[in-house]
Design an enzyme around this catalytic site. Structure first.
Site, PDB file in Angstrom:
ATOM      1  N   ASP A 195      -5.952 -15.823   5.214  1.00 27.27           N
ATOM      2  CA  ASP A 195      -6.928 -16.507   5.929  1.00 27.27           C
ATOM      3  C   ASP A 195      -8.152 -16.326   4.727  1.00 27.27           C
ATOM      4  O   ASP A 195      -8.889 -17.258   4.521  1.00 27.27           O
ATOM      5  CB  ASP A 195      -7.330 -15.593   7.093  1.00 27.27           C
ATOM      6  CG  ASP A 195      -6.609 -16.491   8.298  1.00 27.27           C
ATOM      7  OD1 ASP A 195      -5.781 -16.896   7.943  1.00 27.27           O
ATOM      8  OD2 ASP A 195      -7.051 -16.162   9.253  1.00 27.27           O
ATOM      9  N   ASP A 240      -5.554  -3.455  -1.011  1.00 32.12           N
ATOM     10  CA  ASP A 240      -7.116  -3.421  -1.139  1.00 32.12           C
ATOM     11  C   ASP A 240      -7.525  -4.038  -2.543  1.00 32.12           C
ATOM     12  O   ASP A 240      -8.521  -5.010  -2.622  1.00 32.12           O
ATOM     13  CB  ASP A 240      -7.817  -2.029  -0.841  1.00 32.12           C
ATOM     14  CG  ASP A 240      -6.939  -0.822  -1.534  1.00 32.12           C
ATOM     15  OD1 ASP A 240      -6.055  -1.425  -2.043  1.00 32.12           O
ATOM     16  OD2 ASP A 240      -7.626   0.144  -1.708  1.00 32.12           O
ATOM     17  N   LYS A 291       0.972  -1.186  -0.036  1.00 30.16           N
ATOM     18  CA  LYS A 291      -0.098   0.061   0.142  1.00 30.16           C
ATOM     19  C   LYS A 291       0.933   1.133   0.002  1.00 30.16           C
ATOM     20  O   LYS A 291       0.759   2.133   1.001  1.00 30.16           O
ATOM     21  CB  LYS A 291      -1.000  -0.101   1.204  1.00 30.16           C
ATOM     22  CG  LYS A 291      -1.923   1.155   1.446  1.00 30.16           C
ATOM     23  CD  LYS A 291      -3.288   0.543   0.359  1.00 30.16           C
ATOM     24  CE  LYS A 291      -4.141   1.616   0.234  1.00 30.16           C
ATOM     25  NZ  LYS A 291      -5.131   1.545  -0.554  1.00 30.16           N
ATOM     26  N   ASP A 299      -1.309 -11.878   6.758  1.00 33.28           N
ATOM     27  CA  ASP A 299      -2.103 -12.831   7.637  1.00 33.28           C
ATOM     28  C   ASP A 299      -3.549 -12.663   7.168  1.00 33.28           C
ATOM     29  O   ASP A 299      -4.339 -13.754   7.104  1.00 33.28           O
ATOM     30  CB  ASP A 299      -2.234 -12.056   9.112  1.00 33.28           C
ATOM     31  CG  ASP A 299      -2.690 -12.808  10.204  1.00 33.28           C
ATOM     32  OD1 ASP A 299      -3.121 -13.795   9.800  1.00 33.28           O
ATOM     33  OD2 ASP A 299      -2.830 -12.107  11.414  1.00 33.28           O
TER      34      ASP A 299
HETATM   35 MG    MG Z   1      -4.399 -15.804  10.847  1.00 34.15          MG
END
Ligand code: MG
Ligand code: NAI
Length: 334
Positions: free
Chosen positions: A232, A204, A171, A228
């Site tokens: 997921d 984003d 970003k 992270d």
């Molecule tokens: Mg995690």
């Protein structure tokens, strides 16, 4: 003979690690397994959720396989053994493969690897409050060294896997210093890999593109917090928590684990899906250089999934140990 530290941990951790141990033992390889304590149960036994002896055993092994831990309610002086382990062992690269499985919950044609920086960024642990607690500050530390090693890991791995494109996710338009340094380092590193295409993407946009067309990604490399979240997100397109695995890699230490937690309500029910831990074990085999045995284990697990020989979370009716036996039965089909 491979020296492996097993870290069963809490909840269903011991159940899925036992399953993986059985599967690894069924392969034509020699193992020297040592089980070490980690987590809340270990804290209750020894006073520490991550004893030095456990860290030392991981360092001394060829690789480690970790189950899951339970984070207890607020206990003063308790610390997250997972974060501590990654930092103490400098496990700077978190590798999260996401591959389509033959299951109704999985989208097709996905085969991507997310490479997440695991030691710095917003999780550097530098936090404070000011103004009588009315102003909270977390520092985001990005270093050239930390960026360079994670970027090289991503480009090297892309090359090994025969991939063409590496998406560098940042970003830098807003976080001009930290993401700016990460981006500048990426542009330098990419020069050493003329055979690969580096593609920049804002985080984003990446979150959106992952939902819109996840099959476009081959390798994504990014900083700690972004990785992270994106990893997921990505695992939900290919079966979710029951199957998602990851590797934490350092200079010459590595810990492999299922992404899921200790699932306390499943303990003793036989419903814990061992698939994520089998895939983590396959990643460990790859890391050890046992490419053929890694593929063999993965193929056996994928065949079970395709046939519906799975645990209830994936719509099957097998218990953890029944599925383990079925996987082991299929190792011979190689
Ligand atoms: Mg995690
Ligand atoms: P969780 O991953 O343990 O469970 C989330 C949901 O997925 C639950 O419905 C659970 O039953 C299901 N699930 C998880 N693993 C499964 C498996 N192998 N087979 C079938 N179903 C499975 O996350 P949750 O419930 O948020 O946390 C439980 C504990 O685990 C907490 O103490 C948390 O702090 C800890 N945790 C530990 C992690 C680790 O050790 N790396 C990661 C995430 C959570």
């Amino acid at each position: 003979m491979y020296k492996i530290t097993l870290l069963p941990g809490d909840g269903i951790g011991p159940e899925v690690i036992a399953a993986a141990r059985e599967a690894l033992t069924a392969l034509p390889l020699e193992w020297d397994f040592t089980e070490c304590g980690i987590g809340y149960g270990e804290y209750q036994r020894s006073g520490s959720p991550l004893p030095d002896s456990t860290l030392q055993a991981i360092r001394n092994a060829d690789a480690a396989l970790f189950g899951a831990v339970t984070t207890p309610p607020n206990i003063p002086n308790y610390f997250s053994p997972v974060v501590r382990m990654r930092q103490s062992l400098d496990l700077y690269a978190n590798l999260r493969p996401n591959r389509s499985i033959q299951h109704p919950s999985s989208r097709a044609s996905i085969d991507m690897l997310i490479v997440r920086e695991n030691t710095e960024g917003l999780y550097s642990g530098i936090e404070r409050t000011e103004d009588d607690g009315n102003r909270a500050i977390t520092e985001r530390v990005i270093t050239r060294k930390g960026s360079e090693r994670i970027l090289r890991k991503a480009f090297d791995t892309a090359r090994q896997l025969g991939r063409k494109t590496v998406h560098v996710v940042h970003k830098a338009n807003v976080l001009r210093q930290t993401c700016g340094l990460f981006r500048a380092t990426a542009l330098e590193v990419a020069k050493d890999y003329p055979d690969l295409t580096m593609q920049e993407m804002l985080v984003d946009t990446c979150a959106m593109e992952l939902v819109r067309a996840p099959e476009q990604f081959e390798v994504i490399v990014t900083t700690n917090l972004f990785g992270d979240i994106l990893s997921d997100e990505a695992c939900m397109f290919v079966g979710g928590l029951g199957v998602a695995a990851s590797g934490n890699i350092g200079a010459d230490v590595a810990v492999f684990e299922p992404v899921h937690g200790s699932a306390p309500t499943l303990v003793g029910t036989g419903k814990a899906n061992p698939t994520a831990t089998f895939f983590a074990a396959a990643m460990m085999l790859d890391y050890l250089g046992e490419k053929e045995q890694a593929a063999r284990l993965k193929t056996a697990v994928e065949a079970c999934i395709a046939e519906g020989q799975v645990t209830p979370d994936l719509g099957g009716s097998l218990t953890t140990s029944e599925m383990t036996k079925t996987v082991i039965g299929k190792l011979g089909n190689w």
